[in-house]
Design an enzyme around this catalytic site. Structure first.
Site, short mmCIF file in Angstrom:
data_model
loop_
_atom_site.label_atom_id
_atom_site.label_comp_id
_atom_site.label_asym_id
_atom_site.label_seq_id
_atom_site.Cartn_x
_atom_site.Cartn_y
_atom_site.Cartn_z
N LYS A 72 48.29 10.86 18.90
CA LYS A 72 48.71 9.66 18.16
C LYS A 72 50.20 9.67 17.75
O LYS A 72 50.80 8.63 17.63
CB LYS A 72 47.83 9.46 16.93
CG LYS A 72 46.39 9.06 17.28
CD LYS A 72 45.61 8.75 16.01
CE LYS A 72 44.14 8.52 16.33
NZ LYS A 72 43.37 8.12 15.15
N ASN A 93 47.86 4.38 18.12
CA ASN A 93 46.59 4.69 18.80
C ASN A 93 46.18 3.61 19.79
O ASN A 93 45.10 3.67 20.37
CB ASN A 93 45.47 4.93 17.78
CG ASN A 93 45.02 3.65 17.11
OD1 ASN A 93 45.75 2.66 17.11
ND2 ASN A 93 43.84 3.67 16.55
N GLY A 131 41.24 11.78 0.69
CA GLY A 131 41.74 12.31 1.96
C GLY A 131 43.16 11.87 2.22
O GLY A 131 43.60 10.83 1.69
N ALA A 132 43.88 12.66 3.00
CA ALA A 132 45.28 12.34 3.29
C ALA A 132 45.62 12.72 4.73
O ALA A 132 46.74 13.15 5.02
CB ALA A 132 46.19 13.03 2.30
N GLY A 134 45.26 11.51 9.07
CA GLY A 134 45.74 10.37 9.84
C GLY A 134 45.05 9.07 9.48
O GLY A 134 45.71 8.02 9.34
N ALA A 135 43.74 9.09 9.31
CA ALA A 135 43.00 7.86 8.98
C ALA A 135 43.42 7.35 7.61
O ALA A 135 43.68 6.16 7.42
CB ALA A 135 41.49 8.12 9.04
N ASN A 155 43.68 14.55 -2.48
CA ASN A 155 43.50 15.44 -1.33
C ASN A 155 43.50 16.89 -1.78
O ASN A 155 44.12 17.25 -2.78
CB ASN A 155 44.63 15.22 -0.30
CG ASN A 155 44.23 15.72 1.07
OD1 ASN A 155 43.15 15.38 1.56
ND2 ASN A 155 45.06 16.53 1.70
N ARG A 156 42.74 17.70 -1.04
CA ARG A 156 42.65 19.13 -1.27
C ARG A 156 44.05 19.75 -1.22
O ARG A 156 44.42 20.53 -2.08
CB ARG A 156 41.78 19.69 -0.14
CG ARG A 156 41.08 20.94 -0.37
CD ARG A 156 40.07 21.16 0.73
NE ARG A 156 40.55 20.87 2.09
CZ ARG A 156 39.90 21.18 3.18
NH1 ARG A 156 38.73 21.81 3.09
NH2 ARG A 156 40.36 20.88 4.36
N GLY A 248 31.48 3.31 8.61
CA GLY A 248 32.57 3.55 9.57
C GLY A 248 32.37 2.82 10.90
O GLY A 248 33.32 2.73 11.68
P1 NDP Z 1 42.50 14.60 9.71
O1 NDP Z 1 42.12 15.93 10.24
O2 NDP Z 1 43.88 14.08 9.91
O3 NDP Z 1 42.21 14.57 8.12
C1 NDP Z 1 41.03 15.08 7.57
C2 NDP Z 1 41.02 14.85 6.07
O4 NDP Z 1 39.76 15.32 5.55
C3 NDP Z 1 42.10 15.62 5.32
O5 NDP Z 1 42.53 14.88 4.20
C4 NDP Z 1 41.35 16.88 4.87
O6 NDP Z 1 41.90 17.51 3.72
C5 NDP Z 1 40.02 16.27 4.52
N1 NDP Z 1 38.94 17.25 4.49
C6 NDP Z 1 38.28 17.80 5.56
N2 NDP Z 1 37.34 18.66 5.15
C7 NDP Z 1 37.40 18.67 3.77
C8 NDP Z 1 36.67 19.35 2.76
N3 NDP Z 1 35.69 20.20 3.05
N4 NDP Z 1 37.00 19.09 1.46
C9 NDP Z 1 37.99 18.22 1.14
N5 NDP Z 1 38.72 17.54 2.07
C10 NDP Z 1 38.42 17.77 3.37
O7 NDP Z 1 41.44 13.59 10.31
P2 NDP Z 1 41.56 12.00 10.49
O8 NDP Z 1 42.23 11.43 9.28
O9 NDP Z 1 42.11 11.68 11.82
O10 NDP Z 1 40.02 11.58 10.51
C11 NDP Z 1 39.23 11.66 9.34
C12 NDP Z 1 37.86 11.08 9.65
O11 NDP Z 1 38.00 9.71 9.93
C13 NDP Z 1 37.18 11.71 10.88
O12 NDP Z 1 35.89 12.11 10.51
C14 NDP Z 1 37.11 10.59 11.89
O13 NDP Z 1 35.91 10.62 12.61
C15 NDP Z 1 37.17 9.36 11.01
N6 NDP Z 1 37.77 8.22 11.70
C16 NDP Z 1 37.01 7.10 11.85
C17 NDP Z 1 37.50 6.02 12.50
C18 NDP Z 1 36.64 4.81 12.63
O14 NDP Z 1 37.04 3.88 13.35
N7 NDP Z 1 35.49 4.76 12.00
C19 NDP Z 1 38.88 5.98 13.03
C20 NDP Z 1 39.63 7.19 12.78
C21 NDP Z 1 39.07 8.28 12.15
P3 NDP Z 1 43.14 18.58 3.85
O15 NDP Z 1 44.35 17.77 4.18
O16 NDP Z 1 43.22 19.16 2.48
O17 NDP Z 1 42.76 19.54 4.92
#
Ligand code: NDP
Length: 285
Positions: A72, A93, A131-132, A134-135, A155-156, A248
């Site tokens: 992306k 995207n 969360g922080a 890409g989405a 965010n964590r 979602g």
């Molecule tokens: P990223 O990997 O960029 O971000 C993941 C986020 O989740 C981060 O903020 C991360 O925190 C947090 N996270 C993950 N595990 C934990 C945990 N155990 N405790 C606390 N925070 C946690 O992923 P994306 O942003 O690209 O995607 C996120 C979700 O969005 C995915 O599941 C994806 O399937 C979904 N999505 C859905 C779409 C749709 O059309 N429905 C489109 C795009 C994405 P940290 O930064 O602290 O690691």
């Protein structure tokens, strides 16, 4: 003999891994239903092959393609033009190809917003964004550009939340603050919309983002980006407390609709897309 055309319009997706991405099923079902002679090819493209894949799409006359992880950000270096919101988000995207020019857009946040607009107008609303990644970044930018009043980003890793808050303050009229997410987060007073934009819940119907469930009240809208399973534990808990919920799948369907509109200049059948995803992921309630 009537003239026949054996050349389908080509669209598709570049990502790695790609095998569990259901977009191809959703798009081809809509193409067939709406009488569009097009294909959507789900391609396994690793980072080192992205440039070749983009050149291939151009060489073969594709009209557009989606990019998912890990492309992306990297794909932006191969484009001729990038839409304003995608520039702010810093990720693309969805690419359309016109007259051999590649134009990048971002449908992640737009898809979420279209889904949100089915239940409320984000203008003037207070948001808690969990969360922080890409989405979250794409959703935050589109909410900010749509006139949301303020957002708290939790965010964590707090520095990632702060980077998004900074982006929102600099590029939109929306107020934004970042908080470190430790333990169960309490939804701040006056919040209208709570969004889980983490990956917690993906493929696990029992997983719950750390949140004080008693702070969810019936006036709130609770949205989840997780498409699989659509009815996440967070949404189940929110629904049982009287909140309005958004899953979602709505975000995914709206991304497909927006992408197709960029490529074909027309709206595809949302109902066919929804049904296709529900058949794949199971019913939403
Ligand atoms: P990223 O990997 O960029 O971000 C993941 C986020 O989740 C981060 O903020 C991360 O925190 C947090 N996270 C993950 N595990 C934990 C945990 N155990 N405790 C606390 N925070 C946690 O992923 P994306 O942003 O690209 O995607 C996120 C979700 O969005 C995915 O599941 C994806 O399937 C979904 N999505 C859905 C779409 C749709 O059309 N429905 C489109 C795009 C994405 P940290 O930064 O602290 O690691």
């Amino acid at each position: 003999m009537t003239n026949r055309n054996f050349r389908a319009i080509l669209t598709g997706s570049f990502s790695s891994p790609c095998a569990d991405n259901p977009t191809v099923a959703m798009m081809e079902a809509a193409y067939a239903h709406d009488g569009i002679d097009a294909r959507y090819i789900n391609c396994e493209v690793t980072a080192d092959n992205l440039e070749a894949a983009v050149k291939g799409a151009l060489a073969m006359g594709w009209i557009g393609f989606n990019c998912s992880l890990p492309h992306k950000v990297a794909v932006m270096a191969h484009l001729d033009e990038i839409a304003e919101a995608a520039k702010i988000i810093g990720a693309v995207n969805c690419v359309r190809i016109r007259d051999k020019r590649l134009i990048g857009d971002n449908t992640d946040g737009k898809g979420f917003l279209a889904s949100l607009r089915t239940v409320t107008d984000p203008a003037g609303k207070k948001v808690l964004l969990l969360g922080a990644g890409g989405a979250a970044r794409a959703i935050a930018v589109e909410l900010g550009l749509s006139g949301a009043k303020s957002m708290t980003i939790a965010n964590r890793k707090p520095e990632k939340a702060e980077a998004i808050a900074d982006l929102i303050r600099k590029n939109t009229e929306c107020g934004a603050e970042a908080v470190a997410w430790t333990g169960d987060i309490r939804v701040p007073e006056g919040v209208d919309i709570v969004i889980n934009a983490t990956s917690i819940g993906l493929g696990d119907k029992d997983a719950l983002p750390p949140i004080e469930l008693t702070s969810l009240t019936e006036k709130m809208i609770v949205a989840d980006v997780i498409p699989n399973p659509p009815m996440t534990r967070l949404l189940t808990e929110a629904k049982s407390r009287g909140c309005t919920t958004l899953d979602g799948l709505g975000m995914l369907v709206n991304q497909g609709l927006i992408g197709a509109e960029l490529w074909f200049g027309r709206k595809l059948s949302a109902a066919v897309m929804e049904r296709t995803l529900e058949n794949i992921f199971g019913a939403t309630d």
